[in-house]
Design a protein around this motif. Sequence first.
Motif, PDB file in Angstrom:
ATOM      1  N   LEU A   1       0.841  -1.192   0.000  1.00 57.19           N
ATOM      2  CA  LEU A   1       0.000   0.000   0.000  1.00 57.19           C
ATOM      3  C   LEU A   1       0.877   1.242   0.000  1.00 57.19           C
ATOM      4  O   LEU A   1       1.820   1.305   0.769  1.00 57.19           O
ATOM      5  N   PRO A   2       0.589   2.243  -0.776  1.00 53.42           N
ATOM      6  CA  PRO A   2      -0.236   2.133  -1.981  1.00 53.42           C
ATOM      7  C   PRO A   2       0.518   1.340  -3.026  1.00 53.42           C
ATOM      8  O   PRO A   2       1.746   1.263  -2.984  1.00 53.42           O
ATOM      9  N   GLY A   3      -0.207   0.773  -3.954  1.00 57.23           N
ATOM     10  CA  GLY A   3       0.456  -0.012  -4.981  1.00 57.23           C
ATOM     11  C   GLY A   3      -0.398  -0.199  -6.218  1.00 57.23           C
ATOM     12  O   GLY A   3      -1.620  -0.089  -6.175  1.00 57.23           O
ATOM     13  N   HIS A   4       0.283  -0.468  -7.322  1.00 58.44           N
ATOM     14  CA  HIS A   4      -0.410  -0.741  -8.584  1.00 58.44           C
ATOM     15  C   HIS A   4      -1.179  -2.048  -8.493  1.00 58.44           C
ATOM     16  O   HIS A   4      -0.695  -3.025  -7.928  1.00 58.44           O
ATOM     17  N   VAL A   5      -2.365  -2.062  -9.089  1.00 61.06           N
ATOM     18  CA  VAL A   5      -3.191  -3.268  -9.201  1.00 61.06           C
ATOM     19  C   VAL A   5      -3.994  -3.185 -10.492  1.00 61.06           C
ATOM     20  O   VAL A   5      -4.032  -2.158 -11.156  1.00 61.06           O
ATOM     21  N   LEU A   6      -4.656  -4.271 -10.809  1.00 64.64           N
ATOM     22  CA  LEU A   6      -5.688  -4.281 -11.841  1.00 64.64           C
ATOM     23  C   LEU A   6      -7.013  -4.384 -11.118  1.00 64.64           C
ATOM     24  O   LEU A   6      -7.134  -5.125 -10.129  1.00 64.64           O
TER      25      LEU A   6
ATOM     26  N   ILE B   1      -9.806  -7.489  -7.604  1.00 66.83           N
ATOM     27  CA  ILE B   1      -8.501  -6.823  -7.564  1.00 66.83           C
ATOM     28  C   ILE B   1      -7.439  -7.864  -7.881  1.00 66.83           C
ATOM     29  O   ILE B   1      -7.385  -8.913  -7.248  1.00 66.83           O
ATOM     30  N   ALA B   2      -6.606  -7.573  -8.879  1.00 63.00           N
ATOM     31  CA  ALA B   2      -5.605  -8.549  -9.325  1.00 63.00           C
ATOM     32  C   ALA B   2      -4.201  -7.967  -9.237  1.00 63.00           C
ATOM     33  O   ALA B   2      -4.000  -6.753  -9.187  1.00 63.00           O
ATOM     34  N   SER B   3      -3.255  -8.860  -9.299  1.00 63.01           N
ATOM     35  CA  SER B   3      -1.841  -8.502  -9.224  1.00 63.01           C
ATOM     36  C   SER B   3      -1.430  -7.582 -10.366  1.00 63.01           C
ATOM     37  O   SER B   3      -1.827  -7.788 -11.510  1.00 63.01           O
ATOM     38  N   PRO B   4      -0.579  -6.600 -10.060  1.00 64.29           N
ATOM     39  CA  PRO B   4      -0.069  -5.728 -11.123  1.00 64.29           C
ATOM     40  C   PRO B   4       0.877  -6.468 -12.055  1.00 64.29           C
ATOM     41  O   PRO B   4       1.147  -6.008 -13.154  1.00 64.29           O
ATOM     42  N   ASP B   5       1.377  -7.627 -11.654  1.00 60.55           N
ATOM     43  CA  ASP B   5       2.285  -8.402 -12.499  1.00 60.55           C
ATOM     44  C   ASP B   5       1.639  -8.766 -13.821  1.00 60.55           C
ATOM     45  O   ASP B   5       2.334  -9.009 -14.804  1.00 60.55           O
TER      46      ASP B   5
END
Length: 93
Positions: A23-28, A72-76
Amino acid sequence: MSGEQQVRSLAAQADWTLRGFSLPGHVLVLTAAGWRRGWLIARENSSSGWIGLVQYEVDGAEITEYLSADHIASPDLWLSADPASERSVGTEG
C-alpha cells in the motif's frame, strides 16, 4: 472438490492475495467496464470478506471505490505487458 468448496477456496485465495499487496500499490481492478489499471490505497476486512479501496480512471474521470478482493488482481499481469496498450489488460475500447 465440490463446487461450493471450490468457490470458498477461490474466495480465500483472493483474500490472501489482497492482503499481500503493498500500500499504496499498482493493481488491476475489475469494473463494469472491464479490467482497468489502478491503485490499491487501503484494504479492510468487512463482514463479507476482504475489500480494497482502489482508484482508477474511466474516460478521464478518477473513480475511488471499495471493491471485493476477487475484483482486484496482481499488477504483475500488466507490468510485463506493453504499457501503451490498455487492451493488454483486457479492457474494452
